[in-house]
Design an enzyme around this catalytic site. Structure first.
Site, PDB file in Angstrom:
ATOM      1  N   CYS A  36      -5.682   1.893  13.960  1.00 49.15           N
ATOM      2  CA  CYS A  36      -5.364   1.119  15.102  1.00 49.15           C
ATOM      3  C   CYS A  36      -4.156   0.471  15.344  1.00 49.15           C
ATOM      4  O   CYS A  36      -3.815  -0.163  16.377  1.00 49.15           O
ATOM      5  CB  CYS A  36      -6.482  -0.132  14.950  1.00 49.15           C
ATOM      6  SG  CYS A  36      -5.860  -1.393  13.845  1.00 49.15           S
TER       7      CYS A  36
ATOM      8  N   CYS B 186      -5.822  -0.962   7.927  1.00 47.28           N
ATOM      9  CA  CYS B 186      -5.992  -2.591   8.158  1.00 47.28           C
ATOM     10  C   CYS B 186      -7.293  -2.920   7.397  1.00 47.28           C
ATOM     11  O   CYS B 186      -8.261  -2.200   7.073  1.00 47.28           O
ATOM     12  CB  CYS B 186      -5.640  -3.220   9.525  1.00 47.28           C
ATOM     13  SG  CYS B 186      -7.201  -2.630  10.478  1.00 47.28           S
TER      14      CYS B 186
ATOM     15  N   LYS C 278       7.709   0.460  -0.058  1.00 45.43           N
ATOM     16  CA  LYS C 278       8.183  -0.102  -1.385  1.00 45.43           C
ATOM     17  C   LYS C 278       9.356   0.423  -2.230  1.00 45.43           C
ATOM     18  O   LYS C 278      10.209  -0.162  -2.469  1.00 45.43           O
ATOM     19  CB  LYS C 278       6.797   0.057  -2.455  1.00 45.43           C
ATOM     20  CG  LYS C 278       5.724  -0.789  -1.987  1.00 45.43           C
ATOM     21  CD  LYS C 278       4.439  -0.479  -3.178  1.00 45.43           C
ATOM     22  CE  LYS C 278       4.379   0.895  -3.236  1.00 45.43           C
ATOM     23  NZ  LYS C 278       3.660   1.651  -2.290  1.00 45.43           N
TER      24      LYS C 278
ATOM     25  N   GLU D 217       6.713   2.790  -9.323  1.00 44.43           N
ATOM     26  CA  GLU D 217       5.354   3.155  -9.502  1.00 44.43           C
ATOM     27  C   GLU D 217       4.820   2.212 -10.873  1.00 44.43           C
ATOM     28  O   GLU D 217       4.153   2.756 -11.668  1.00 44.43           O
ATOM     29  CB  GLU D 217       5.313   4.621 -10.052  1.00 44.43           C
ATOM     30  CG  GLU D 217       5.768   5.571  -8.749  1.00 44.43           C
ATOM     31  CD  GLU D 217       4.860   5.519  -7.692  1.00 44.43           C
ATOM     32  OE1 GLU D 217       3.651   5.001  -7.621  1.00 44.43           O
ATOM     33  OE2 GLU D 217       5.113   6.153  -6.515  1.00 44.43           O
TER      34      GLU D 217
ATOM     35  N   SER E 297       0.817  -1.256  -0.067  1.00 43.92           N
ATOM     36  CA  SER E 297       0.037   0.115   0.124  1.00 43.92           C
ATOM     37  C   SER E 297       0.887   1.240  -0.152  1.00 43.92           C
ATOM     38  O   SER E 297       1.966   1.307   0.085  1.00 43.92           O
ATOM     39  CB  SER E 297      -0.898  -0.055   1.445  1.00 43.92           C
ATOM     40  OG  SER E 297      -0.152   0.282   2.282  1.00 43.92           O
ATOM     41  N   MET E 298       0.178   2.681  -0.084  1.00 43.53           N
ATOM     42  CA  MET E 298       0.813   3.579   0.072  1.00 43.53           C
ATOM     43  C   MET E 298       1.483   3.584   1.789  1.00 43.53           C
ATOM     44  O   MET E 298       1.071   3.044   2.514  1.00 43.53           O
ATOM     45  CB  MET E 298      -0.027   4.973   0.300  1.00 43.53           C
ATOM     46  CG  MET E 298      -0.980   4.950  -0.942  1.00 43.53           C
ATOM     47  SD  MET E 298      -0.145   6.074  -2.354  1.00 43.53           S
ATOM     48  CE  MET E 298       0.028   7.539  -1.344  1.00 43.53           C
TER      49      MET E 298
HETATM   50 ZN    ZN Z   1      -7.046  -0.877  11.582  1.00 44.54          ZN
END
Ligand code: ZN
Length: 195
Positions: A158, A187, A32, A99, A27-28
């Protein structure tokens, strides 16, 4: 930690042996590009010839640099279409692509041909778009790669392991190039709650 396979002793005829494909995805804010740069820097220290390409659509920062979020910059060449890469990479042992999700579908054949001709190809890109759908040529690249590394961010809500890029903006455009103000890593549980 990903352990790179070794390119054999170079005899100047890289066509005698096949290369391979590595994909780094996530993900962002998952690191990566930092991982791509880490692998490329090691190859560079070993004296291997390398080039880095990115789609010219990625103009968030300086035109000719792969820039990760920690500003650890490496020079790169922006290209309009994947088909430009083979000629520009002809002299390389290692080809980096950043990218990759923004490239056209032609990137798949380009990467396979580069690997078949003896080059190590290292691809970094978002595996999913903001809607949680596979992004551009990434799923096909993951399928044909010898090595796939998923890196993860930390959920902004979280603190769990995150692999979704939740878009905060309302603009309905997949190619919206955003930074911290446009996306947050979440998440699965928190993404389900917020989307
Ligand atoms: Zn979360």
């Amino acid at each position: 930690m990903f352990i790179e396979p070794q390119i054999g002793q170079s005899d100047g005829k890289s066509n005698d042996r096949a290369g391979w494909i590595e994909v780094i995805c996530g993900s962002m804010f998952s690191g990566k590009t930092e991982e791509l740069i880490r692998r490329l820097n090691r190859a560079k220290i070993a004296g291997q010839k390398l080039e880095i390409f990115k789609p010219s659509i990625d103009t968030r920062y300086a035109e000719e640099e792969v820039v990760s979020h920690n500003a650890n910059a490496v020079r790169s060449t922006p290209v309009e279409v994947a088909g430009e890469i083979p000629l520009l990479a002809a002299h390389c042992e290692v080809v980096g692509i950043d990218e990759a999700q923004f490239f056209d579908k032609g990137l798949l054949d380009v990467c396979v041909d580069l690997a078949n001709s003896g080059k190590r190809v290292i691809i970094a890109g978002l595996d999913m778009d903001f809607a949680g759908k596979p992004f551009g040529p990434m799923p096909e690249l993951m399928a044909v790669a010898e090595y796939v590394t998923k890196v993860h961010a930390i959920c902004m809500s979280c603190g769990a392991v995150a692999h979704f890029s939740h878009r905060l903006s309302e603009e309905d455009q997949k190619v919206l190039l955003g930074e911290k103000d446009s996306y947050e890593p979440l998440c699965r549980t928190c993404y389900q709650r917020k989307k």
